[in-house]
Design a protein around this motif. Structure first.
Motif, short mmCIF file in Angstrom:
data_model
loop_
_atom_site.label_atom_id
_atom_site.label_comp_id
_atom_site.label_asym_id
_atom_site.label_seq_id
_atom_site.Cartn_x
_atom_site.Cartn_y
_atom_site.Cartn_z
N LEU A 176 0.83 -1.21 0.00
CA LEU A 176 0.00 0.00 0.00
C LEU A 176 0.87 1.26 0.00
N LEU A 177 1.86 1.30 0.88
CA LEU A 177 2.72 2.48 0.97
C LEU A 177 3.68 2.57 -0.21
N GLY A 202 -5.25 5.61 10.37
CA GLY A 202 -5.34 6.04 8.97
C GLY A 202 -5.63 4.90 8.02
N MET A 203 -5.00 3.75 8.22
CA MET A 203 -5.12 2.65 7.27
C MET A 203 -6.33 1.76 7.51
N PHE A 204 -6.76 1.64 8.77
CA PHE A 204 -7.79 0.65 9.09
C PHE A 204 -9.14 1.29 9.43
N THR A 205 -9.21 2.60 9.45
CA THR A 205 -10.50 3.26 9.70
C THR A 205 -10.71 4.38 8.67
N ARG A 206 -11.96 4.68 8.42
CA ARG A 206 -12.29 5.81 7.55
C ARG A 206 -12.77 7.01 8.35
N THR A 246 -6.29 3.56 2.53
CA THR A 246 -6.67 2.59 3.54
C THR A 246 -6.60 1.18 2.94
N ILE A 247 -6.75 0.18 3.78
CA ILE A 247 -6.77 -1.18 3.26
C ILE A 247 -8.03 -1.44 2.45
N TYR A 248 -9.00 -0.50 2.55
CA TYR A 248 -10.22 -0.60 1.75
C TYR A 248 -10.04 0.20 0.47
N ARG A 249 -8.87 0.07 -0.17
CA ARG A 249 -8.53 0.96 -1.29
C ARG A 249 -9.45 0.82 -2.49
N ASP A 250 -10.16 -0.31 -2.58
CA ASP A 250 -11.07 -0.48 -3.71
C ASP A 250 -12.47 0.01 -3.39
#
Length: 807
Positions: free
Chosen positions: A407-408, A732-736, A798-802
């Motif tokens: 991701l990064l 940042g990565m796991f929450t919106r 985020t990990i929900y990038r899609d």
């Protein structure tokens, strides 16, 4: 380029093989005492009467004779008379306990001790006395022991031996009972050392020694080779106790012996025995001083341990010089080869590093001099419990390789904190970057520089100050010249050097034991030195659950916080290669961890068999350097010293380059308007030098303190400084829902609360980092609910990038 490195590998491995073979030819089987004691005469006391009590008070030797006290001047040339303080009655004195720095007077009526007072020196009044709270009950035959944080007083009461403890440094000190003593009431001595209390008692024709710790309770640790003279034991260094033993009660000669508190081994001290029973004994610098009657007068003598330097031989220096010259050569090669026209080239190697080289470099950065020196010392002192972290961390790295690093890497960052600006706010980026810089300088760079300097000082005789300066200076030169490419490719060579040296050390120790592998295995298992997993739920210990908690927060959720490691993955060619570099890193962690912990266990077995080869004056962290200097043959010593250099320099170079990256990218490029690429590169080079100089200064400061375990210090500082900003990545990565104001509150709140846990010692230091990260996540998320949700697109952040933006 690769052909050149293959040549380096072949030469390095061939050299290691040659030196291993030479080890058997050069090994010295002699096992003489390494640290003898030298006896010297002190001035004769002017008073005719015999001193009844002696001790060290505020660094000065004090002898109490009748109704007066006498102090020996700083030059140990003459005694001067002091008046006894008001309230001190010679007839009520039952004893003085001293640790070489402080002394406490035990007193009471009729031989029943109920009062303990700290003795001090006053320019105006002479000897001074400050009373502690009264003992819970009067004690007969009382004796005392002094540790770094407490005073123990024991004696007989109602037919049993009772021990009480007090911490005089707190605001309202109070006595508390030590768990019931299981032995007989006729205790002969008591002394505190290595966080434990040691008690000796008559047992059959001799005496037995018992150890008490808060975790393990009372445990018998063997028998003494004689009878202890009461009130004579004293702690020496960090892990030895000096006893005076007699063949029988009142008999002579009096023999000085040391007890190694970790291996429980006894050693007769090389030097002169005492021809007569001393009248009084006290600690004296690195040994003891005693009074004896000679021709109607009271004569004083002292004996101190003499610790010499074990200098390197000519072949050792050749190996070390070749290694250091090679590191400078690699830095110079990349300095001349690269155009150095962009910070991307300097900081992330033009993103051209193959994944396997990045993976090896990740392992090199993660196995610093802490791994090479402090971890063997920790395993020597305890067991393999901390290795659990490596085992669990591998599973965490698998998650990181699949989800976090790609991701990064897709964002083409140089500073990992650029992500926090994109996700939250520039202020969050700068706060987190500043905390990371403090963490790297304070908790890692200073310790990593100091540890190899300790080894160099132990082995070569060069002072710690010059060792720090030389180590830091060489690392600054090749890092500033070569940038990230020099860092990664020197790491590659350094892994070969340091792991080869470590494996050879283990083999050499086992080979040198009379019983070989069988003796090693028997002693290690009998003493539980390879104990690995602790499934207890005690938060004051390093347990499996604690490591799972730590890995979850420090590796799985917040791996990106470590700029030193992430910068290597950001230097790879693609997000897929970045993930593969983590897999390569994980594959090396477990076998590498076993090697360093095995060194500590092998050292324990060796020094249990040969306790006379230890130096009581050296700290526990110097155990492996001592073995290298005193036991290994010429040439091999130089190879392993080069390995220590390699362990330190691999991490130091990464820290210098990474901190320079943060200063340049997160601050210089933000605060300076439109800098040219050349200006940015020059600033990066100068910043690398400045970071190295600051690290040298902090290491020199650290060298002024007597630190019991630098491994523990590094863990503690990393938890206090490094956890506050780490939780921001999880938010940042796991929450919106997390937003900039909430994250800022989480960072500040977690740092403050972690310091509270540190001040009150609520949990084991290994938990500080995980607790700080956890608090940042919880506080930051809850605080974010009081502010508006983010309005910018979160796609790719985020990990929900899609997913559809931030919804």
């Amino acid at each position: 380029m690769m052909r050149w490195y293959r040549w380096v590998m072949v030469v390095g491995l061939a050299s290691a093989a040659w030196l291993a073979a030479a080890g058997q030819a050069f090994a010295d089987p002699a096992r003489d005492a390494l640290t003898p004691m030298r006896t010297s005469a002190l001035p004769t006391l002017p008073a005719v009467a015999t001193p009844t009590r002696m001790g060290m008070v505020d660094g000065a030797a004090i002898a109490i004779v009748g109704d007066a006290a006498w102090a020996l001047d700083d030059g140990a040339t003459a005694w001067r008379r002091l008046a006894l303080p008001a309230g001190m009655s010679p007839t009520d004195m039952a004893g003085i306990a001293s640790d070489g720095k402080n002394s406490y007077l035990l007193s009471g009526n009729g031989g029943h001790v109920d009062t303990v007072a700290r003795l001090g020196l006053s320019q105006a009044a002479g000897l001074a006395m400050q009373s502690l709270p009264a003992l819970p009950m009067p004690l007969d035959g009382a004796m005392a022991a002094i540790s770094d944080s407490a005073i123990y007083v024991g004696g007989s009461a109602a037919g049993a031996f009772r021990i009480f403890r007090i911490d005089p440094s707190i605001e309202h000190p109070a006595w508390s009972p030590v768990p019931a003593w299981p032995g007989p009431a006729n205790v002969s001595s008591m002394v505190a050392q290595t966080g434990a209390l040691f008690v000796t008692v008559p047992s059959g024709d001799g005496e037995a020694i018992w150890r008490f710790t808060a975790d393990g309770g009372w445990l018998q640790r063997g028998s003494l080779p004689g009878r202890v003279l009461p009130a004579t034991p004293r702690a020496i260094g960090q892990a030895h106790v000096l006893y005076l033993l007699a063949p029988a009660a009142g008999a002579t000669p009096i023999t000085p012996v040391t007890f190694q508190t970790i291996t429980s081994a006894w050693t007769k001290v090389q030097g002169n025995d005492l021809a007569q029973v001393p009248l009084a004994v006290m600690p004296w610098h690195d040994g003891i001083a005693w009074a004896s009657a000679v021709d109607g007068r009271t004569a004083f003598s002292a004996a101190q341990f003499q610790g010499g330097k074990l200098l390197l031989k000519w072949l050792d220096w050749i190996v070390i010089v070749v290694y250091l010259a090679s590191m400078i050569g690699i830095g110079l090669y990349f300095y001349l080869r690269e155009k150095r026209n962009s910070t991307s080239n300097f900081f992330v190697g033009g993103r051209s590093i193959p994944f396997w080289a990045a993976g090896v470099s990740l392992y090199a950065a993660n196995t610093s001099s802490i791994s090479f020196i402090a971890i063997p010392a920790k395993a020597f002192e305890s067991n393999w419990q901390y290795l659990t972290n490596n085992l669990i961390a591998v599973f965490g790295l698998m998650f990181v390789a699949v989800w976090i690093v790609p991701l990064l890497r897709r964002l083409d960052l140089m500073s990992v904190f650029s992500y926090l600006e994109t996700r939250f706010h520039p202020a969050i980026r700068m706060i987190a970057s500043a905390l990371c810089i403090l963490t790297q300088l304070g908790s890692r760079m200073s310790v990593i520089l100091f540890l190899p300097a300790l080894a160099i000082a132990t082995i070569t005789g060069i002072s710690t100050t010059w060792s720090v300066i030389l180590m830091g200076g060489f690392t600054i030169i090749y890092t500033a010249m070569g940038g990230m490419k020099a860092v990664i490719w020197t790491d590659f060579v350094q892994v070969i050097v340091k792991m080869g040296g470590a494996i050879f050390a283990i083999g050499f120790i086992i080979w040198s034991l009379h019983g070989g592998l069988g003796q090693f295995w028997h002693v290690a298992t009998a003493e539980h030195k390879m104990h690995l997993l602790d499934f207890s739920f005690d938060l004051t210990k390093a347990t499996v659950w604690g490591f799972m908690f730590l890995v979850l927060f420090d590796v799985v959720l917040t791996f990106p916080k470590d700029q030193v490691l992430m910068q290597r993955t950001l230097s790879t060619r693609s997000d897929k290669e970045a993930g593969r570099s983590i897999w390569a890193f994980a594959a090396m962690m477990i076998p590498g961890g076993f090697v360093f912990y095995m060194i500590g266990t092998a050292l324990f077995v060796f020094y249990k068999a040969h306790p006379e080869r230890m130096n009581p004056l050296l700290p526990i962290d110097a155990t492996f350097p001592l073995f290298i200097a005193a036991e290994l043959p010429m040439g091999v010593t130089g190879l392993i010293i080069a390995g220590i250099f390699a362990a330190a320099m691999a991490t130091l170079s990464g820290i210098m380059n990474s901190v320079a990256t943060l200063v340049s990218v997160d601050f210089f490029d933000k605060l300076v308007k439109n800098p040219t690429p050349r200006q940015s590169v020059v600033f990066a080079e100068l910043t690398t030098v400045a970071v190295g100089l600051v690290g040298i200064g902090l290491a020199l400061l650290l060298s002024r303190f007597d630190v019991h375990s630098l491994f523990d210090v590094s863990i503690e500082l990393a938890g206090l400084l490094g956890g506050g900003f780490a939780g921001a990545y999880t938010l940042g990565m796991f929450t919106r829902r997390a937003n900039a104001p909430g994250v800022a509150i989480g960072v500040v709140g977690s740092v403050c609360l972690t310091f509270v846990a540190w001040i009150f010692k609520l949990v084991h230091p290994y938990f500080y980092l995980a607790i700080s990260i956890f608090l940042c996540i919880v506080i930051g998320y809850v605080a974010s609910l009081f502010f508006p949700a983010p309005t910018q697109s979160l796609r790719g952040l985020t990990i929900y990038r899609d997913g559809p933006g931030h919804k």
